[in-house]
Design a protein around this motif. Structure first.
Motif, PDB file in Angstrom:
ATOM      1  N   GLN A  19       0.824  -1.214   0.000  1.00  0.00           N
ATOM      2  CA  GLN A  19       0.000   0.000   0.000  1.00  0.00           C
ATOM      3  C   GLN A  19       0.858   1.264   0.000  1.00  0.00           C
ATOM      4  O   GLN A  19       0.395   2.342  -0.343  1.00  0.00           O
ATOM      5  N   PHE A  20       2.111   1.111   0.406  1.00  0.00           N
ATOM      6  CA  PHE A  20       3.041   2.240   0.465  1.00  0.00           C
ATOM      7  C   PHE A  20       4.097   2.153  -0.629  1.00  0.00           C
ATOM      8  O   PHE A  20       5.106   2.856  -0.599  1.00  0.00           O
ATOM      9  N   GLY A  21       3.856   1.274  -1.588  1.00  0.00           N
ATOM     10  CA  GLY A  21       4.768   1.135  -2.712  1.00  0.00           C
ATOM     11  C   GLY A  21       6.067   0.432  -2.366  1.00  0.00           C
ATOM     12  O   GLY A  21       7.069   0.606  -3.053  1.00  0.00           O
ATOM     13  N   LEU A  22       6.044  -0.367  -1.296  1.00  0.00           N
ATOM     14  CA  LEU A  22       7.246  -1.069  -0.864  1.00  0.00           C
ATOM     15  C   LEU A  22       7.094  -2.570  -1.029  1.00  0.00           C
ATOM     16  O   LEU A  22       6.033  -3.130  -0.777  1.00  0.00           O
ATOM     17  N   LYS A  23       8.174  -3.197  -1.427  1.00  0.00           N
ATOM     18  CA  LYS A  23       8.228  -4.659  -1.431  1.00  0.00           C
ATOM     19  C   LYS A  23       8.578  -5.094  -0.010  1.00  0.00           C
ATOM     20  O   LYS A  23       9.140  -4.313   0.764  1.00  0.00           O
ATOM     21  N   PRO A  24       8.248  -6.326   0.356  1.00  0.00           N
ATOM     22  CA  PRO A  24       8.513  -6.772   1.730  1.00  0.00           C
ATOM     23  C   PRO A  24       9.953  -6.537   2.199  1.00  0.00           C
ATOM     24  O   PRO A  24      10.173  -6.076   3.325  1.00  0.00           O
ATOM     25  N   ALA A  25      10.924  -6.840   1.368  1.00  0.00           N
ATOM     26  CA  ALA A  25      12.329  -6.649   1.769  1.00  0.00           C
ATOM     27  C   ALA A  25      12.633  -5.172   2.012  1.00  0.00           C
ATOM     28  O   ALA A  25      13.347  -4.822   2.968  1.00  0.00           O
ATOM     29  N   GLU A  26      12.108  -4.307   1.152  1.00  0.00           N
ATOM     30  CA  GLU A  26      12.318  -2.863   1.330  1.00  0.00           C
ATOM     31  C   GLU A  26      11.656  -2.367   2.614  1.00  0.00           C
ATOM     32  O   GLU A  26      12.231  -1.565   3.351  1.00  0.00           O
ATOM     33  N   ALA A  27      10.456  -2.857   2.871  1.00  0.00           N
ATOM     34  CA  ALA A  27       9.730  -2.451   4.072  1.00  0.00           C
ATOM     35  C   ALA A  27      10.490  -2.874   5.321  1.00  0.00           C
ATOM     36  O   ALA A  27      10.607  -2.098   6.276  1.00  0.00           O
ATOM     37  N   ARG A  28      11.016  -4.077   5.320  1.00  0.00           N
ATOM     38  CA  ARG A  28      11.785  -4.546   6.482  1.00  0.00           C
ATOM     39  C   ARG A  28      13.027  -3.698   6.701  1.00  0.00           C
ATOM     40  O   ARG A  28      13.383  -3.403   7.840  1.00  0.00           O
ATOM     41  N   LEU A  29      13.689  -3.284   5.626  1.00  0.00           N
ATOM     42  CA  LEU A  29      14.857  -2.400   5.767  1.00  0.00           C
ATOM     43  C   LEU A  29      14.456  -1.067   6.411  1.00  0.00           C
ATOM     44  O   LEU A  29      15.172  -0.551   7.276  1.00  0.00           O
ATOM     45  N   GLN A  30      13.335  -0.533   5.983  1.00  0.00           N
ATOM     46  CA  GLN A  30      12.854   0.723   6.562  1.00  0.00           C
ATOM     47  C   GLN A  30      12.521   0.549   8.049  1.00  0.00           C
ATOM     48  O   GLN A  30      12.869   1.385   8.874  1.00  0.00           O
ATOM     49  N   VAL A  31      11.857  -0.550   8.365  1.00  0.00           N
ATOM     50  CA  VAL A  31      11.490  -0.812   9.761  1.00  0.00           C
ATOM     51  C   VAL A  31      12.751  -1.010  10.603  1.00  0.00           C
ATOM     52  O   VAL A  31      12.833  -0.502  11.724  1.00  0.00           O
ATOM     53  N   ARG A  32      13.742  -1.709  10.085  1.00  0.00           N
ATOM     54  CA  ARG A  32      15.001  -1.890  10.829  1.00  0.00           C
ATOM     55  C   ARG A  32      15.663  -0.548  11.124  1.00  0.00           C
ATOM     56  O   ARG A  32      16.172  -0.334  12.224  1.00  0.00           O
ATOM     57  N   ALA A  33      15.658   0.344  10.146  1.00  0.00           N
ATOM     58  CA  ALA A  33      16.256   1.672  10.348  1.00  0.00           C
ATOM     59  C   ALA A  33      15.500   2.439  11.440  1.00  0.00           C
ATOM     60  O   ALA A  33      16.116   3.077  12.300  1.00  0.00           O
ATOM     61  N   ILE A  34      14.192   2.358  11.414  1.00  0.00           N
ATOM     62  CA  ILE A  34      13.383   3.043  12.427  1.00  0.00           C
ATOM     63  C   ILE A  34      13.627   2.421  13.796  1.00  0.00           C
ATOM     64  O   ILE A  34      13.787   3.144  14.796  1.00  0.00           O
TER      65      ILE A  34
END
Length: 74
Positions: A19-34
């Motif tokens: 829904q945010f234009g992210l693939k699962p791997a990309e989303a996990r990278l963003q969450v890890r950074a946060i």
């Protein structure tokens, strides 16, 4: 809402990453950074002059076991 309704978990949030234009791997990278930023919250708050009692009070929510486990599991 995520795949698991209104369940307030990272897994549920990640279930809707498209829904945010992210693939699962990309989303996990963003969450890890946060999560890395969130893990340093106490030092940051202390540096900004937040009273120790307030930090302790906030820690009861931000660092409660479920929250820490979710941040560590990403």
């Amino acid at each position: 809402m995520g795949k698991f309704g209104s369940d307030a978990t990272l897994d549920n949030a990640l279930s809707e990453c498209a829904q945010f234009g992210l693939k699962p791997a990309e989303a996990r990278l963003q969450v890890r950074a946060i999560c890395a930023v969130v893990d340093g919250w106490q030092a940051h708050f202390a540096q900004m002059g937040v009273a120790p009692g307030e930090v302790e009070s906030l820690a009861q929510q931000i660092d409660r076991p479920l929250m820490r486990e979710q941040r560590a599991s990403v």
